[in-house]
Motif scaffolding. Structure first.
Motif, PDB file in Angstrom:
ATOM      1  N   ASN A  93     -56.354-109.815  -5.131  1.00 41.41           N
ATOM      2  CA  ASN A  93     -57.112-109.210  -4.397  1.00 41.41           C
ATOM      3  C   ASN A  93     -58.006-109.702  -3.643  1.00 41.41           C
ATOM      4  OD1 ASN A  93     -57.153-107.126  -7.049  1.00 41.41           O
ATOM      5  ND2 ASN A  93     -58.887-108.669  -7.824  1.00 41.41           N
ATOM      6  N   HIS A  94     -57.814-110.491  -3.005  1.00 38.54           N
ATOM      7  CA  HIS A  94     -58.769-111.114  -1.752  1.00 38.54           C
ATOM      8  C   HIS A  94     -57.257-111.799  -0.510  1.00 38.54           C
ATOM      9  CE1 HIS A  94     -62.453-110.811  -2.481  1.00 38.54           C
ATOM     10  NE2 HIS A  94     -62.050-110.884  -3.970  1.00 38.54           N
ATOM     11  N   LYS A  95     -55.851-111.324  -1.086  1.00 34.50           N
ATOM     12  CA  LYS A  95     -54.643-112.410   0.013  1.00 34.50           C
ATOM     13  C   LYS A  95     -54.612-111.890   0.890  1.00 34.50           C
ATOM     14  CE  LYS A  95     -51.825-108.304  -1.276  1.00 34.50           C
ATOM     15  NZ  LYS A  95     -50.399-108.219  -2.256  1.00 34.50           N
ATOM     16  N   ASP A  96     -55.513-110.655   1.712  1.00 30.03           N
ATOM     17  CA  ASP A  96     -55.273-110.078   2.789  1.00 30.03           C
ATOM     18  C   ASP A  96     -56.915-110.897   4.003  1.00 30.03           C
ATOM     19  OD1 ASP A  96     -53.176-108.760   2.583  1.00 30.03           O
ATOM     20  OD2 ASP A  96     -54.518-106.789   2.305  1.00 30.03           O
ATOM     21  N   SER A  97     -57.658-111.726   3.113  1.00 29.95           N
ATOM     22  CA  SER A  97     -58.738-112.529   3.483  1.00 29.95           C
ATOM     23  C   SER A  97     -58.674-113.127   4.906  1.00 29.95           C
ATOM     24  CB  SER A  97     -59.875-112.988   2.453  1.00 29.95           C
ATOM     25  OG  SER A  97     -60.606-113.975   3.122  1.00 29.95           O
ATOM     26  N   ASP A  98     -58.953-113.068   5.662  1.00 30.73           N
ATOM     27  CA  ASP A  98     -59.448-114.016   6.793  1.00 30.73           C
ATOM     28  C   ASP A  98     -60.477-115.209   6.690  1.00 30.73           C
ATOM     29  OD1 ASP A  98     -57.717-112.740   8.576  1.00 30.73           O
ATOM     30  OD2 ASP A  98     -59.883-111.160   9.048  1.00 30.73           O
ATOM     31  N   GLU A  99     -60.699-115.363   5.576  1.00 31.11           N
ATOM     32  CA  GLU A  99     -61.152-116.823   4.303  1.00 31.11           C
ATOM     33  C   GLU A  99     -60.287-117.990   4.362  1.00 31.11           C
ATOM     34  OE1 GLU A  99     -64.861-117.616   6.257  1.00 31.11           O
ATOM     35  OE2 GLU A  99     -64.797-115.851   6.875  1.00 31.11           O
ATOM     36  N   ALA A 100     -61.164-119.296   4.920  1.00 34.66           N
ATOM     37  CA  ALA A 100     -59.943-120.150   4.761  1.00 34.66           C
ATOM     38  C   ALA A 100     -60.256-120.650   2.776  1.00 34.66           C
ATOM     39  CB  ALA A 100     -59.896-121.000   5.719  1.00 34.66           C
ATOM     40  N   GLU A 101     -61.146-120.119   3.178  1.00 32.89           N
ATOM     41  CA  GLU A 101     -61.734-120.591   1.712  1.00 32.89           C
ATOM     42  C   GLU A 101     -61.328-119.838   0.632  1.00 32.89           C
ATOM     43  OE1 GLU A 101     -64.297-123.168   0.762  1.00 32.89           O
ATOM     44  OE2 GLU A 101     -64.181-123.528   2.574  1.00 32.89           O
ATOM     45  N   PHE A 102     -60.675-118.745   0.890  1.00 33.92           N
ATOM     46  CA  PHE A 102     -59.885-117.696   0.142  1.00 33.92           C
ATOM     47  C   PHE A 102     -59.032-118.181  -0.135  1.00 33.92           C
ATOM     48  CE2 PHE A 102     -63.732-114.408   0.407  1.00 33.92           C
ATOM     49  CZ  PHE A 102     -63.624-114.151  -1.228  1.00 33.92           C
ATOM     50  N   LEU A 103     -57.972-118.680   0.739  1.00 31.25           N
ATOM     51  CA  LEU A 103     -56.528-118.814   1.453  1.00 31.25           C
ATOM     52  C   LEU A 103     -56.894-119.750   0.239  1.00 31.25           C
ATOM     53  CD1 LEU A 103     -55.833-117.249   4.785  1.00 31.25           C
ATOM     54  CD2 LEU A 103     -55.682-116.300   3.248  1.00 31.25           C
ATOM     55  N   TRP A 104     -57.320-120.974   0.890  1.00 27.58           N
ATOM     56  CA  TRP A 104     -56.399-122.327  -0.076  1.00 27.58           C
ATOM     57  C   TRP A 104     -56.531-121.386  -1.089  1.00 27.58           C
ATOM     58  CZ3 TRP A 104     -59.243-124.857  -3.002  1.00 27.58           C
ATOM     59  CH2 TRP A 104     -61.064-125.241  -3.218  1.00 27.58           C
ATOM     60  N   ARG A 105     -57.666-121.283  -1.893  1.00 27.59           N
ATOM     61  CA  ARG A 105     -57.030-121.331  -3.375  1.00 27.59           C
ATOM     62  C   ARG A 105     -56.482-120.707  -3.920  1.00 27.59           C
ATOM     63  NH1 ARG A 105     -63.401-121.583  -1.443  1.00 27.59           N
ATOM     64  NH2 ARG A 105     -64.533-123.150  -3.326  1.00 27.59           N
ATOM     65  N   LEU A 106     -56.262-119.285  -2.851  1.00 21.58           N
ATOM     66  CA  LEU A 106     -55.474-118.440  -3.333  1.00 21.58           C
ATOM     67  C   LEU A 106     -54.133-119.339  -3.015  1.00 21.58           C
ATOM     68  CD1 LEU A 106     -55.865-115.105  -1.752  1.00 21.58           C
ATOM     69  CD2 LEU A 106     -54.463-115.517  -4.079  1.00 21.58           C
ATOM     70  N   ALA A 107     -53.495-120.701  -2.296  1.00 20.17           N
ATOM     71  CA  ALA A 107     -52.523-121.045  -1.937  1.00 20.17           C
ATOM     72  C   ALA A 107     -52.718-122.013  -4.154  1.00 20.17           C
ATOM     73  CB  ALA A 107     -52.485-122.029  -1.237  1.00 20.17           C
ATOM     74  N   ARG A 108     -53.482-122.872  -4.081  1.00 19.95           N
ATOM     75  CA  ARG A 108     -53.329-124.033  -5.311  1.00 19.95           C
ATOM     76  C   ARG A 108     -53.709-122.480  -6.187  1.00 19.95           C
ATOM     77  NH1 ARG A 108     -59.742-125.701  -6.458  1.00 19.95           N
ATOM     78  NH2 ARG A 108     -59.883-123.646  -7.163  1.00 19.95           N
ATOM     79  N   ALA A 109     -53.631-121.751  -6.710  1.00 26.40           N
ATOM     80  CA  ALA A 109     -53.998-120.821  -7.721  1.00 26.40           C
ATOM     81  C   ALA A 109     -52.409-120.013  -8.295  1.00 26.40           C
ATOM     82  CB  ALA A 109     -54.575-119.408  -7.805  1.00 26.40           C
ATOM     83  N   SER A 110     -51.574-120.091  -6.859  1.00 27.10           N
ATOM     84  CA  SER A 110     -50.256-119.103  -7.118  1.00 27.10           C
ATOM     85  C   SER A 110     -49.468-120.260  -7.456  1.00 27.10           C
ATOM     86  CB  SER A 110     -49.698-118.885  -5.163  1.00 27.10           C
ATOM     87  OG  SER A 110     -50.757-117.833  -5.429  1.00 27.10           O
ATOM     88  N   ARG A 111     -49.580-121.782  -7.090  1.00 30.52           N
ATOM     89  CA  ARG A 111     -49.003-122.976  -7.555  1.00 30.52           C
ATOM     90  C   ARG A 111     -49.394-123.202  -8.617  1.00 30.52           C
ATOM     91  NH1 ARG A 111     -49.339-128.662  -8.129  1.00 30.52           N
ATOM     92  NH2 ARG A 111     -47.636-129.693  -7.257  1.00 30.52           N
TER      93      ARG A 111
END
Length: 297
Positions: A93-111
C-alpha cells in the motif's frame, strides 16, 4: 536508521505545513482585497481561521508521522513472526512512498514472498525484479541507509540468477561494494556481515568452468577463500549470536570444506535445533539434518 528516515519525513511534513500556511495567508489577503463588501467580516475572522488551520495542519502532520511509525512497527512485527504474505500486503500500500524506510522493507518483503514454495516460477520472476526496483529506489532516496545498501546488494544478486553467469559475476563487484558500505554504516548489522561471508563462500566454491568463464571475461575475476568466509560468519555470530539459522548452517558447511568435522558437527547441530519460523528456516533445518546424517554415516 528508521528514526533518521522518519525524522526526514517529519521535516518534509513541517515544510509542507509551512507552505500551506503561506498559501492560506495569501488566499485570505486576496479575498480581503477583492471583496470590499465582505472585507471587514473576513478581516475579523482571518486570525481565528489561520489559528484553527494552523492547529489542523500541525495535527495532520503529527498524525501522518505517527501513522508512518505505526506501519513500520507493524511491518517489523509481522517480519519477526514470519508473516510474509501479510507483511507484503501491508507494505505494498506504500509502494509509491518516497521514504527509504518503506522501500527497503518492501524490497525485503517482495523477496521473501518470492522465496515461498507456493509461489509459481513466473510470479517468482516478477517479485524478484519488483524487489530490486524497490531496493534501487530506497538507495536513491537515502544513500546513508545501511539497509538500503544491504537489500540493494541482495536483490541485485537475485536478479543475476535470471541474467546469466556473465552478468552475475560482473555484478559481484557491485554487490560486495554495497555490502561493505552497509557494514561501514552499521558495524552491528550481523546480516550484512553474514552476506559478505556468503559472497566469499560462493566464490571459494565456484566451479572450474565458471572460473574459466570469469577469467576470459574479466581481467581480474573475483576470488575468495573459505577462511575469509569463515571469518565473516564467525564475526556475524559474535555481533548477534543465533540471529539467523542460515549463518549457523554456513558455519557448519564452511568447517566441512576446511575439513574440521568436529566444528562442522557442532554448528550443524545448532542449525538443526534452531526454531523454524520462516520458509528459509525450514530449508536450513532440512539441509542441516542431511549433512549431519552424512557425517554420522
Amino acid at each position: 536508521m528508521a528514526s533518521a528516515g522518519l525524522s526526514g519525513a517529519f521535516r518534509r511534513f513541517v515544510s509542507k505545513s509551512a507552505k500551506l500556511r503561506r498559501m492560506n495567508e495569501r488566499f485570505w489577503t486576496d479575498r480581503i482585497r477583492t471583496s470590499s463588501r465582505t472585507g471587514p467580516f473576513l478581516a475579523a475572522v482571518t486570525p481565528l481561521s489561520l489559528l484553527i488551520y494552523d492547529r489542523l495542519t500541525h495535527f495532520a502532520s503529527v498524525r501522518a508521522l505517527e501513522s508512518a511509525e505505526e506501519v513500520l512497527e507493524q511491518a517489523d512485527y509481522l517480519y519477526s513472526c514470519g508473516e510474509t504474505q501479510k507483511l507484503h500486503q501491508l507494505l505494498v500500500n506504500h509502494k509509491d512512498s518516497d521514504e527509504a524506510e518503506f522501500l527497503w522493507r518492501l524490497a525485503r518483503a517482495s523477496r521473501d514472498l518470492a522465496l515461498l514454495s507456493s509461489i509459481s516460477a513466473e510470479e517468482k520472476n516478477r517479485l524478484t525484479y519488483e524487489a530490486f526496483d524497490f531496493a534501487k529506489r530506497a538507495l536513491e532516496k537515502n544513500e546513508s541507509s545501511f539497509a538500503a545498501h544491504k537489500w540493494f546488494a541482495i536483490c541485485l544478486s537475485d536478479v543475476g540468477d535470471y541474467e546469466g553467469i556473465k552478468v552475475k559475476i560482473g555484478n559481484s563487484y557491485i554487490i560486495r561494494e554495497h555490502l561493505e558500505r552497509a557494514v561501514d554504516l552499521n558495524p552491528k548489522d550481523a546480516t550484512s556481515i553474514h552476506i559478505l561471508g556468503y559472497w566469499c563462500f560462493a566464490f571459494a566454491e565456484l566451479p572450474w568452468y565458471q572460473r574459466r568463464v570469469a577469467a576470459v571475461i574479466f581481467a581480474s575475476p573475483p576470488t575468495a577463500t573459505y577462511e575469509e568466509a569463515l571469518a565473516f560468519f564467525l564475526r556475524a555470530e559474535e555481533v548477534d549470536p543465533n540471529f539467523y539459522s542460515k549463518n549457523l548452517l554456513m558455519l557448519g558447511r564452511t568447517y566441512l570444506m576446511l575439513r574440521d568435522v568436529q566444528q562442522a558437527a557442532l554448528w550443524l547441530k545448532r542449525a538443526r535445533d534452531c526454531p523454524a519460523v520462516t520458509e528459509e528456516d525450514k530449508q536450513v533445518h532440512k539441509e542441516a539434518l542431511e549433512l549431519l546424517k552424512k557425517l554420522n554415516g
